[in-house]
Write a protein that holds these residues in place. Structure first.
Motif, PDB file in Angstrom:
ATOM      1  N   PHE A  76      14.380 -57.440  27.192  1.00 15.03           N
ATOM      2  CA  PHE A  76      14.392 -56.453  27.955  1.00 15.03           C
ATOM      3  C   PHE A  76      12.807 -56.193  28.590  1.00 15.03           C
ATOM      4  O   PHE A  76      12.775 -55.672  29.938  1.00 15.03           O
ATOM      5  CB  PHE A  76      14.728 -55.379  27.456  1.00 15.03           C
ATOM      6  N   ALA A  77      12.298 -56.300  27.354  1.00 14.38           N
ATOM      7  CA  ALA A  77      10.506 -56.071  27.747  1.00 14.38           C
ATOM      8  C   ALA A  77       9.926 -57.044  28.667  1.00 14.38           C
ATOM      9  O   ALA A  77       9.421 -56.696  30.028  1.00 14.38           O
ATOM     10  CB  ALA A  77       9.712 -56.142  26.567  1.00 14.38           C
ATOM     11  N   GLY A  80      11.430 -56.302  32.308  1.00 17.78           N
ATOM     12  CA  GLY A  80      10.984 -55.606  33.173  1.00 17.78           C
ATOM     13  C   GLY A  80      10.980 -54.240  32.905  1.00 17.78           C
ATOM     14  O   GLY A  80      10.053 -53.239  33.914  1.00 17.78           O
ATOM     15  N   ALA A  81      11.521 -53.978  31.532  1.00 22.01           N
ATOM     16  CA  ALA A  81      11.458 -52.369  31.313  1.00 22.01           C
ATOM     17  C   ALA A  81       9.784 -51.952  30.869  1.00 22.01           C
ATOM     18  O   ALA A  81       8.859 -52.935  29.718  1.00 22.01           O
ATOM     19  CB  ALA A  81      11.844 -52.613  29.727  1.00 22.01           C
ATOM     20  N   ASP A  82       9.749 -50.823  31.436  1.00 21.86           N
ATOM     21  CA  ASP A  82       8.494 -49.893  30.830  1.00 21.86           C
ATOM     22  C   ASP A  82       8.545 -48.916  29.276  1.00 21.86           C
ATOM     23  O   ASP A  82       7.705 -49.277  28.398  1.00 21.86           O
ATOM     24  CB  ASP A  82       8.153 -48.951  32.203  1.00 21.86           C
ATOM     25  N   HIS A  83       9.846 -48.907  29.109  1.00 22.68           N
ATOM     26  CA  HIS A  83      10.100 -47.726  28.264  1.00 22.68           C
ATOM     27  C   HIS A  83      11.335 -48.358  27.881  1.00 22.68           C
ATOM     28  O   HIS A  83      12.438 -48.704  28.474  1.00 22.68           O
ATOM     29  CB  HIS A  83      10.326 -46.366  28.445  1.00 22.68           C
ATOM     30  N   ILE A  84      11.817 -48.564  26.734  1.00 26.50           N
ATOM     31  CA  ILE A  84      12.830 -49.632  26.330  1.00 26.50           C
ATOM     32  C   ILE A  84      13.592 -47.946  24.697  1.00 26.50           C
ATOM     33  O   ILE A  84      12.684 -47.517  24.331  1.00 26.50           O
ATOM     34  CB  ILE A  84      12.754 -50.533  25.091  1.00 26.50           C
ATOM     35  N   THR A  85      14.187 -46.686  25.239  1.00 27.93           N
ATOM     36  CA  THR A  85      15.059 -46.257  23.934  1.00 27.93           C
ATOM     37  C   THR A  85      16.235 -46.717  23.414  1.00 27.93           C
ATOM     38  O   THR A  85      16.980 -47.412  24.480  1.00 27.93           O
ATOM     39  CB  THR A  85      15.358 -44.979  25.390  1.00 27.93           C
ATOM     40  N   THR A 100       8.663 -52.733  16.516  1.00 21.70           N
ATOM     41  CA  THR A 100       9.439 -53.697  17.696  1.00 21.70           C
ATOM     42  C   THR A 100       8.397 -53.829  19.081  1.00 21.70           C
ATOM     43  O   THR A 100       7.917 -53.991  19.810  1.00 21.70           O
ATOM     44  CB  THR A 100      10.348 -54.365  17.322  1.00 21.70           C
ATOM     45  N   ILE A 101       9.281 -52.286  19.442  1.00 19.98           N
ATOM     46  CA  ILE A 101       9.240 -51.668  20.668  1.00 19.98           C
ATOM     47  C   ILE A 101       8.036 -51.664  21.366  1.00 19.98           C
ATOM     48  O   ILE A 101       7.302 -52.291  22.203  1.00 19.98           O
ATOM     49  CB  ILE A 101       9.700 -50.855  21.512  1.00 19.98           C
ATOM     50  N   HIS A 102       6.918 -51.395  20.310  1.00 18.78           N
ATOM     51  CA  HIS A 102       6.150 -50.943  21.029  1.00 18.78           C
ATOM     52  C   HIS A 102       5.066 -52.457  21.229  1.00 18.78           C
ATOM     53  O   HIS A 102       4.098 -52.361  21.911  1.00 18.78           O
ATOM     54  CB  HIS A 102       4.902 -50.222  19.844  1.00 18.78           C
ATOM     55  N   SER A 103       5.004 -53.407  19.969  1.00 17.54           N
ATOM     56  CA  SER A 103       4.929 -54.731  20.226  1.00 17.54           C
ATOM     57  C   SER A 103       4.584 -55.967  20.782  1.00 17.54           C
ATOM     58  O   SER A 103       3.725 -56.004  20.999  1.00 17.54           O
ATOM     59  CB  SER A 103       4.495 -55.174  18.918  1.00 17.54           C
ATOM     60  N   LYS A 107       6.718 -48.457  25.936  1.00 15.07           N
ATOM     61  CA  LYS A 107       7.152 -46.856  25.713  1.00 15.07           C
ATOM     62  C   LYS A 107       8.427 -46.905  24.531  1.00 15.07           C
ATOM     63  O   LYS A 107       9.524 -47.342  24.685  1.00 15.07           O
ATOM     64  CB  LYS A 107       6.421 -45.908  26.170  1.00 15.07           C
ATOM     65  N   ALA A 108       8.512 -46.026  23.211  1.00  8.44           N
ATOM     66  CA  ALA A 108       9.201 -46.508  22.340  1.00  8.44           C
ATOM     67  C   ALA A 108       9.961 -45.328  22.491  1.00  8.44           C
ATOM     68  O   ALA A 108       9.252 -43.657  21.803  1.00  8.44           O
ATOM     69  CB  ALA A 108       8.891 -46.558  20.840  1.00  8.44           C
ATOM     70  N   GLY A 109      11.289 -45.156  22.789  1.00 11.38           N
ATOM     71  CA  GLY A 109      12.122 -43.738  23.119  1.00 11.38           C
ATOM     72  C   GLY A 109      13.185 -44.131  21.940  1.00 11.38           C
ATOM     73  O   GLY A 109      13.889 -44.835  21.091  1.00 11.38           O
ATOM     74  N   VAL A 110      13.966 -42.187  21.136  1.00 17.39           N
ATOM     75  CA  VAL A 110      15.343 -42.506  20.844  1.00 17.39           C
ATOM     76  C   VAL A 110      15.679 -41.504  21.778  1.00 17.39           C
ATOM     77  O   VAL A 110      15.457 -40.673  21.549  1.00 17.39           O
ATOM     78  CB  VAL A 110      14.952 -41.823  19.009  1.00 17.39           C
TER      79      VAL A 110
END
Length: 219
Positions: A76-77, A80-85, A100-103, A107-110
């Motif tokens: 998903f990164a 083209g994802a800028d944020h993954i929630t 992992t999302i940050h790596s 941006k990391a979302g919950v």
């Protein structure tokens, strides 16, 4: 003024490129990925996000309602994802997932479902960039806003202030000109809106109406 993130789940899937162009005034575009397992619906995946990426300057705010989620983060990164929630409810190793999302440079979302208490996020406030309060049960658009989630928004807004971090507090479900003042007064700083934008002929005007409704809540 909160961020308005149009949700393409409510758009015309047969004309997605045009639909995305008609919400170009919004800074974020919300993309709901559903697997028919974690939620009782199936939407779209990486190929759609990758196809839309060249046609929008908005931040792609990808909301993964899938289980398992970790094996698909990199894809998903790259799409083209800028944020993954991701959802706290479907992820037993949330801390590692956010790392992992940050790596991956995102941006990391919950996201947190209606029945989940806000305290479930207490151990990841140092890692999360976006908190998404589900103000409907996830899986389908067009549902009625759940009043029970307003206290949760207030509690999470307090937790964010206590953390001292610049965390975006989003709401998703039943967001329109009537509910916007209530959620922004409670502390929401980002609005995911589907039907209240894509259900209107003039999408830019619909986005502006939500922005103005939020301003009215603080006057």
């Amino acid at each position: 003024m909160p961020i308005v993130a149009p949700s393409i789940l409510a758009s015309d899937f047969s004309n997605l490129r045009q639909e995305v162009s008609e919400v170009a005034s919004a800074p974020w575009l919300h993309l709901d990925v559903m697997d028919g397992h974690f939620v009782p619906n199936v939407s779209f995946g990486m190929p759609v996000i990758k196809a839309l990426r060249p046609h929008s300057k908005a931040k792609f705010d990808v909301h993964l309602m899938i289980e398992p989620v970790d094996p698909f983060l990199e894809a998903f990164a790259k799409a083209g994802a800028d944020h993954i929630t991701v959802h706290v409810e479907g992820n037993p190793h949330l801390h590692r997932t956010l790392q992992t999302i940050h790596s991956l440079g995102c941006k990391a979302g919950v996201a947190i479902c209606p029945a989940t208490p806000p305290e479930a996020l207490s151990q990841v406030m140092d890692l999360v960039d976006i908190i998404l309060v589900m103000t409907v049960n996830p899986g389908f658009g067009g549902q009625k806003f759940l009043e029970s989630q307003l206290p949760k928004i207030r509690t999470l807004a307090g937790m964010i202030r206590q953390s001292g971090r610049d965390i975006v507090l989003g709401v998703d479900g039943g967001i329109d000109a009537a509910t916007t003042p209530r959620v922004t007064e409670a502390g929401a700083t980002m609005l995911v809106a589907g039907s209240s934008i894509f259900g209107k002929q003039d999408r830019s005007a619909a986005i502006a109406a939500l922005e103005q409704a939020s301003v009215a809540s603080v006057i």
